[in-house]
Motif scaffolding. Structure first.
Motif, PDB file in Angstrom:
ATOM      1  N   LEU A 119    -149.811  68.905  18.852  1.00 52.40           N
ATOM      2  CA  LEU A 119    -148.672  69.778  18.594  1.00 52.40           C
ATOM      3  C   LEU A 119    -148.439  69.935  17.094  1.00 52.40           C
ATOM      4  O   LEU A 119    -148.073  71.017  16.622  1.00 52.40           O
ATOM      5  CB  LEU A 119    -147.415  69.205  19.261  1.00 52.40           C
ATOM      6  CG  LEU A 119    -147.393  69.223  20.788  1.00 52.40           C
ATOM      7  CD1 LEU A 119    -146.140  68.540  21.302  1.00 52.40           C
ATOM      8  CD2 LEU A 119    -147.473  70.644  21.313  1.00 52.40           C
ATOM      9  N   GLY A 120    -148.660  68.855  16.338  1.00 50.23           N
ATOM     10  CA  GLY A 120    -148.477  68.921  14.895  1.00 50.23           C
ATOM     11  C   GLY A 120    -149.449  69.878  14.243  1.00 50.23           C
ATOM     12  O   GLY A 120    -149.068  70.695  13.394  1.00 50.23           O
ATOM     13  N   VAL A 121    -150.720  69.797  14.628  1.00 54.95           N
ATOM     14  CA  VAL A 121    -151.731  70.694  14.069  1.00 54.95           C
ATOM     15  C   VAL A 121    -151.420  72.138  14.465  1.00 54.95           C
ATOM     16  O   VAL A 121    -151.482  73.053  13.630  1.00 54.95           O
ATOM     17  CB  VAL A 121    -153.139  70.301  14.558  1.00 54.95           C
ATOM     18  CG1 VAL A 121    -154.181  71.294  14.066  1.00 54.95           C
ATOM     19  CG2 VAL A 121    -153.498  68.899  14.068  1.00 54.95           C
ATOM     20  N   PHE A 122    -151.062  72.355  15.727  1.00 55.38           N
ATOM     21  CA  PHE A 122    -150.752  73.699  16.210  1.00 55.38           C
ATOM     22  C   PHE A 122    -149.556  74.281  15.459  1.00 55.38           C
ATOM     23  O   PHE A 122    -149.570  75.448  15.045  1.00 55.38           O
ATOM     24  CB  PHE A 122    -150.455  73.649  17.714  1.00 55.38           C
ATOM     25  CG  PHE A 122    -150.400  74.993  18.381  1.00 55.38           C
ATOM     26  CD1 PHE A 122    -151.558  75.621  18.803  1.00 55.38           C
ATOM     27  CD2 PHE A 122    -149.187  75.628  18.591  1.00 55.38           C
ATOM     28  CE1 PHE A 122    -151.513  76.859  19.414  1.00 55.38           C
ATOM     29  CE2 PHE A 122    -149.131  76.862  19.198  1.00 55.38           C
ATOM     30  CZ  PHE A 122    -150.290  77.484  19.622  1.00 55.38           C
ATOM     31  N   GLU A 123    -148.529  73.464  15.262  1.00 49.19           N
ATOM     32  CA  GLU A 123    -147.324  73.921  14.558  1.00 49.19           C
ATOM     33  C   GLU A 123    -147.614  74.279  13.108  1.00 49.19           C
ATOM     34  O   GLU A 123    -147.160  75.325  12.615  1.00 49.19           O
ATOM     35  CB  GLU A 123    -146.246  72.834  14.622  1.00 49.19           C
ATOM     36  CG  GLU A 123    -144.965  73.155  13.868  1.00 49.19           C
ATOM     37  CD  GLU A 123    -144.166  74.280  14.507  1.00 49.19           C
ATOM     38  OE1 GLU A 123    -143.340  74.885  13.798  1.00 49.19           O
ATOM     39  OE2 GLU A 123    -144.377  74.559  15.710  1.00 49.19           O
ATOM     40  N   HIS A 124    -148.371  73.435  12.416  1.00 48.67           N
ATOM     41  CA  HIS A 124    -148.688  73.696  11.011  1.00 48.67           C
ATOM     42  C   HIS A 124    -149.521  74.969  10.851  1.00 48.67           C
ATOM     43  O   HIS A 124    -149.266  75.785   9.969  1.00 48.67           O
ATOM     44  CB  HIS A 124    -149.428  72.500  10.402  1.00 48.67           C
ATOM     45  CG  HIS A 124    -148.530  71.375  10.018  1.00 48.67           C
ATOM     46  ND1 HIS A 124    -147.769  70.684  10.934  1.00 48.67           N
ATOM     47  CD2 HIS A 124    -148.246  70.807   8.807  1.00 48.67           C
ATOM     48  CE1 HIS A 124    -147.070  69.745  10.319  1.00 48.67           C
ATOM     49  NE2 HIS A 124    -147.338  69.804   9.026  1.00 48.67           N
ATOM     50  N   LEU A 125    -150.508  75.140  11.717  1.00 50.33           N
ATOM     51  CA  LEU A 125    -151.305  76.364  11.672  1.00 50.33           C
ATOM     52  C   LEU A 125    -150.442  77.585  11.999  1.00 50.33           C
ATOM     53  O   LEU A 125    -150.552  78.637  11.358  1.00 50.33           O
ATOM     54  CB  LEU A 125    -152.473  76.281  12.649  1.00 50.33           C
ATOM     55  CG  LEU A 125    -153.631  75.343  12.286  1.00 50.33           C
ATOM     56  CD1 LEU A 125    -154.623  75.273  13.439  1.00 50.33           C
ATOM     57  CD2 LEU A 125    -154.330  75.802  11.016  1.00 50.33           C
TER      58      LEU A 125
END
Length: 226
Positions: A119-125
């Motif tokens: 979720l963190g990677v998805f949110e940052h992207l």
């Protein structure tokens, strides 16, 4: 009088969630997810499995915590970037390097889309894609394309590294493969033969970033609002 049995040495440091996660990362790096058990951790930490369960509910939670700890620096990447493109490139490269150093990370991200690391990677992207000017449903398409590329190439790179004898030098390995390509039938494999020298000399990280740039070019050309 019979001598008393020597008691096992007690750990000097108190058991904490951070120590458990750090030990789990060490085990995962050497033995993979299949080698991570609470019994192995208990032996490494000189404690009992019950003490570990006091801090971590189960293996799934531990895997998620380990992945989150490894990716913490990657998720901070791009803070100093001046453009969304630079931020995406910085995050992508840090995730690529994290998967290269910890091959189990890629699998955990792919298998746990609802957990904090993914979720963190998805949110940052997603935030950077939005800053590029991508709107509406196209944002999901753009982020998915970037995420699939990062995890796919990162995972394949890590798999390639695991499949090579640790004693084999990378240059020698690529040279051997390039030599094989160069000897292929010139009619059936005309293109592949022509790529032999490039394979021999290529840099994995540079090629990865070049691919990110291609994806970003497609996003900005087709999905952004003028």
């Amino acid at each position: 009088m019979a001598p008393r049995a020597r008691r096992p040495e007690r750990r000097e440091e108190p058991l904490t969630r951070q120590r458990i996660v750090e030990a789990a990362i060490d085990v995962l790096d050497t033995a993979g997810a299949g080698g991570l058990t609470f019994r192995v951790l208990a032996e490494r930490l000189a404690t009992g499995p019950g003490a570990i369960y006091w801090h971590v509910a189960g293996k799934d939670e531990l895997l998620a915590a380990a992945a989150e700890a490894v990716l913490a620096e990657a998720l901070a990447a791009g803070a100093a970037a001046t453009t969304p493109d630079e931020a995406i490139r910085a995050l992508a490269l840090d995730v690529f390097d994290a998967i290269d150093a910890h091959p189990w990370i890629g699998t955990q991200l792919a298998l746990a889309p609802t957990r904090a690391p993914m979720l963190g990677v998805f949110e940052h992207l997603g935030r950077q894609v939005q800053a590029l000017g991508v709107s509406g449903s196209a944002r999901f398409t753009a982020v998915s394309a970037l995420l699939n590329y990062i995890l796919g190439v990162g995972g394949q790179n890590a798999a390639n590294a695991r499949g090579v004898d640790p004693a084999t030098d990378r240059t020698q390995f690529l040279g051997a493969v390039a030599d094989t390509w160069a000897r292929l039938d010139p009619d059936e494999y005309a293109f592949t033969r022509g790529m032999a020298d490039q394979l021999r000399e290529h840099d994995d990280r540079e090629e990865f970033l070049a691919g990110i740039d291609l994806v970003l070019a497609g996003i900005t050309t087709r999905l952004t609002t003028p």
